[in-house]
Every structure is written in structure tokens, then in C-alpha cells.
Write a protein that holds these residues in place. Structure first.
Motif, short mmCIF file in Angstrom:
data_model
loop_
_atom_site.label_atom_id
_atom_site.label_comp_id
_atom_site.label_asym_id
_atom_site.label_seq_id
_atom_site.Cartn_x
_atom_site.Cartn_y
_atom_site.Cartn_z
N GLN A 231 0.82 -1.21 0.00
CA GLN A 231 0.00 0.00 0.00
C GLN A 231 0.86 1.26 0.00
OE1 GLN A 231 -3.78 -0.50 1.68
NE2 GLN A 231 -4.00 1.60 2.40
N LEU A 232 2.01 1.21 0.63
CA LEU A 232 2.93 2.36 0.58
C LEU A 232 3.39 2.62 -0.84
CD1 LEU A 232 5.11 1.78 3.77
CD2 LEU A 232 3.39 3.56 3.42
N ARG A 233 3.60 1.57 -1.60
CA ARG A 233 4.01 1.75 -2.99
C ARG A 233 2.88 2.39 -3.80
NH1 ARG A 233 3.83 -0.11 -8.06
NH2 ARG A 233 5.74 0.14 -9.27
N ALA A 234 1.66 1.93 -3.61
CA ALA A 234 0.52 2.51 -4.32
C ALA A 234 0.37 3.99 -3.98
CB ALA A 234 -0.76 1.76 -3.96
N SER A 235 0.51 4.31 -2.70
CA SER A 235 0.38 5.69 -2.26
C SER A 235 1.48 6.58 -2.86
CB SER A 235 0.43 5.75 -0.73
OG SER A 235 0.31 7.08 -0.28
N ALA A 236 2.72 6.06 -2.87
CA ALA A 236 3.83 6.82 -3.42
C ALA A 236 3.65 7.04 -4.92
CB ALA A 236 5.15 6.10 -3.15
N ALA A 237 3.19 6.01 -5.61
CA ALA A 237 2.98 6.13 -7.06
C ALA A 237 1.92 7.18 -7.36
CB ALA A 237 2.58 4.78 -7.64
N GLU A 238 0.87 7.22 -6.54
CA GLU A 238 -0.18 8.21 -6.78
C GLU A 238 0.28 9.61 -6.42
OE1 GLU A 238 -4.11 5.37 -6.73
OE2 GLU A 238 -3.91 6.85 -5.12
N SER A 239 1.17 9.72 -5.45
CA SER A 239 1.75 11.03 -5.16
C SER A 239 2.53 11.54 -6.37
CB SER A 239 2.68 10.94 -3.94
OG SER A 239 1.94 10.66 -2.78
N ALA A 240 3.29 10.64 -7.00
CA ALA A 240 4.08 11.02 -8.17
C ALA A 240 3.19 11.39 -9.35
CB ALA A 240 5.01 9.88 -8.55
N LEU A 241 2.02 10.76 -9.46
CA LEU A 241 1.12 11.01 -10.59
C LEU A 241 0.23 12.23 -10.38
CD1 LEU A 241 -0.10 7.37 -11.34
CD2 LEU A 241 1.22 8.81 -12.90
N MET A 242 0.12 12.72 -9.16
CA MET A 242 -0.90 13.71 -8.82
C MET A 242 -0.78 14.99 -9.66
SD MET A 242 -1.92 15.16 -5.05
CE MET A 242 -0.70 16.47 -4.95
N ILE A 243 0.38 15.60 -9.68
CA ILE A 243 0.55 16.85 -10.42
C ILE A 243 0.47 16.64 -11.93
CG2 ILE A 243 2.12 18.78 -10.89
CD1 ILE A 243 3.10 18.52 -8.00
N PRO A 244 1.21 15.66 -12.51
CA PRO A 244 1.11 15.45 -13.96
C PRO A 244 -0.31 15.17 -14.43
CG PRO A 244 2.99 14.24 -13.09
CD PRO A 244 2.21 14.76 -11.91
N ASP A 245 -1.07 14.40 -13.64
CA ASP A 245 -2.44 14.11 -14.05
C ASP A 245 -3.31 15.36 -14.04
OD1 ASP A 245 -4.83 12.26 -14.50
OD2 ASP A 245 -5.39 13.30 -12.66
#
Length: 328
Positions: A231-245
Motif C-alpha cells: 500500500q505504501l508503494r501505491a500511495s507513493a505512485a499516486e503522489s508522483a502522478l498527482m501533479i502530472p495528471d
């Protein structure tokens, strides 16, 4: 002889460090398995295109789909007072999004909001839902928007709570993205990240709720499930995607023709009210803005009645739409 000892010390220290990391990884894995034993699936797991998807539902009536935020899981909604109120009128369906709770998140896919929307649309069709109201909280609001943009036939109305809609410079997003990095991220999430997350959990939750106190209903969200390596990986990946998306989709918001209710806490410490919720409201002609005073990011826990009011506003607008067309 002295030179030999000089080389031996770093090698011994590296071996000791590797052993410590290995032991930490064993402990972290054991705690993750224990968290799952203590918190088994509360709903139903279905197979969607080869992926396990977990959802829970309560109530009867028109479907109301709930999509949780980054780092959370369906218990965030199901434990809140909002669901109890909504279930009196709606068939409330809360999903674990990919990587959270008991829904799988294969590494072969970049789980953008659009990719998640495609998966959820198929899942909804499998459980007999052809159209629904959709409520997305925080990162889940981005998924709700993607579902409405990519599959407008599925979404009759949107309720967007505490969402991030417009790209901006945010250092915290960069710092939170580490566990998603290849190799080094895997090491972090099995060693350093879980104990650090456990240590920071109380302060993070206070920030999410501030300026309101942490709601008692949030005790239903299992913190040990949230800090599992997966779940930490999923959360980190979504943090990275937040601004570009946000940057990629923000010029498409005007395409949203269905009724939209935008809900935001006036004191939200995670997303800025003026540059996010208020700005989106100005763009969407068929939207209503619900600003909750003395409230932070977790409106569905702090002020469930206000979120319910937003849902009713959208439901009434949906019901009135055919009459408006006939009258015209």
C-alpha cells in the motif's frame, strides 16, 4: 596489515547494515501479514479482467459509488457517519482502489486515474451497475472525474470532495514519491518507510482533519493495513502522478456536462480552497460549491451531513434534468 584492517572495517559495516535491513524486511513482512489476518476483507472480492477487486456495499436504491483517497481504503468511507446516512436511500458501493485494501495493483500498469476508471467501470458492470452517482474523495476525485470523462454513460452525477484539480508546485509530493522508485523504492518500503509511517501516522491524521479534531469514526480505518509495503508503494505512485495528471486533464473539465457538487473544507491543509475547489466551480456551469466551515480534508467524517446534502443536490439536479429538456 594496517591497510587490510582499513578495508575490513567498511566491509564489516556494510555486512552489518545489510543484515539489519534484512531483519527489518522480515519484521515488516510479518507485520503486514498480521495486519491482513486482523483485518480480513469486509466485502466481496471479484475477478475483473484477471485482477482481484474488493468492494463493499450497503443499502438499496440508486447506486452511489464511493472512491477513497490516496493512502486509504474502503473502510475510510464505510466507517464514517456519511455511509450510514446515505444507505437509507442509496445502494452505497465503496471500492478499494488498485493497490489499497484487497484490490490488486499489478506493476505492469501505470495506474493513472483513467486506468483505474476503466477497471472500475468493468467492475461496476459485473455487479449489475450501468449508471450511478459517483463520489470521489481527494485522489479518488481524480478517478471519479476520469470515469465521468471517459465513460459518461456510467456517471449520472459527480460529488467531488477535497479534490486536487489544478497542477501546482508541491515539494511534499516529491518527498512522498520515494517508495515508488524502482529498486530503491522497494528497499525503502520494506525497511525504512513502514516504521517512519507508523511514527508519523498520528500527526498526519491530525493534519488531515485540522482545524477539526480527529473524528471518532476514523478509528475504523486500520492503520497497519495502510502502512503495508504494497500500500505504501501505491500511495507513493499516486503522489508522483498527482501533479502530472492534474496538468493533463485540467483543460477537459468543461466537458463534464452532468451535475457536479464540489465539497471542500474551508480549513483544508492538503489542498487550497481558492485555487482548487473554487476555481473548478467557476469552470463548471452545472456545479454547486459546498464549503464547510471549521473543517479540513476529511469532510465525510467531520461533517457527514454536509456531504449528504451535496449528494442530494446532485440527485435532485439529475432528476430535474429530463423535465428541463421537456419544458424547453
Amino acid at each position: 596489515m594496517a591497510q587490510s584492517r582499513d578495508f575490513a572495517r567498511p566491509a564489516a559495516l556494510m555486512a552489518l547494515g545489510a543484515a539489519a535491513l534484512g531483519l527489518t524486511a522480515v519484521v515488516v513482512s510479518a507485520r503486514a501479514r498480521q495486519a491482513e489476518r486482523d483485518n480480513p476483507p469486509t466485502g466481496r472480492i471479484i475477478d475483473v479482467d484477471g485482477l482481484k477487486v474488493h468492494y463493499a456495499e450497503v443499502g438499496d436504491g440508486e447506486p452511489l459509488v464511493l472512491l477513497h483517497g490516496n493512502g486509504s481504503m474502503l473502510q475510510d468511507f464505510m466507517s464514517s457517519g456519511f455511509v450510514q446516512a446515505a444507505a437509507k436511500r442509496y445502494r452505497v458501493i465503496a471500492f478499494d482502489r488498485p493497490g489499497y485494501g484487497y484490490t490488486e495493483r499489478p506493476r505492469s500498469t501505470i495506474w493513472t486515474p483513467s486506468a483505474q476508471a476503466d477497471l472500475l467501470r468493468t467492475a461496476l458492470q459485473q455487479i449489475g451497475v450501468s449508471h450511478s452517482l459517483v463520489l470521489g474523495h481527494s485522489w479518488g476525485a481524480s478517478v471519479a472525474i476520469a470515469l465521468a470523462l471517459d465513460h459518461p454513460d456510467m456517471v449520472r452525477g459527480l460529488i467531488l470532495e477535497s479534490g486536487y484539480y489544478y497542477g501546482s508546485v508541491r515539494a511534499d509530493v516529491v518527498l512522498m514519491s520515494g517508495p515508488a522508485l524502482p529498486l530503491i523504492g522497494d528497499i525503502l518500503r520494506y525497511t525504512v518507510s513502514p516504521p517512519v509511517a507508523r511514527l508519523l501516522w498520528p500527526s498526519m491524521i491530525r493534519k488531515l482533519f485540522s482545524p477539526a479534531p480527529v473524528a471518532a469514526t476514523f478509528e475504523g480505518v486500520p492503520s497497519e493495513m495502510a502502512i503495508r509495503p504494497s500500500q505504501l508503494r501505491a500511495s507513493a505512485a499516486e503522489s508522483a502522478l498527482m501533479i502530472p495528471d492534474a496538468l493533463a486533464v485540467q483543460n477537459r473539465y468543461a466537458e463534464l456536462s452532468m451535475p457536479v457538487a464540489i465539497v471542500a473544507g474551508a480549513g483544508d491543509k492538503m489542498v487550497d480552497l481558492a485555487t482548487q475547489a473554487v476555481r473548478l466551480h467557476r469552470v463548471l456551469q452545472n456545479s454547486s460549491l459546498h464549503v464547510v466551515q471549521d473543517c479540513g480534508h476529511m469532510v465525510h467524517h467531520t461533517a457527514p451531513g454536509e456531504v449528504m446534502s451535496a449528494v442530494e443536490t446532485v440527485a435532485q439536479a439529475v432528476e430535474a434534468a429530463p423535465r428541463l429538456k421537456t419544458d424547453g
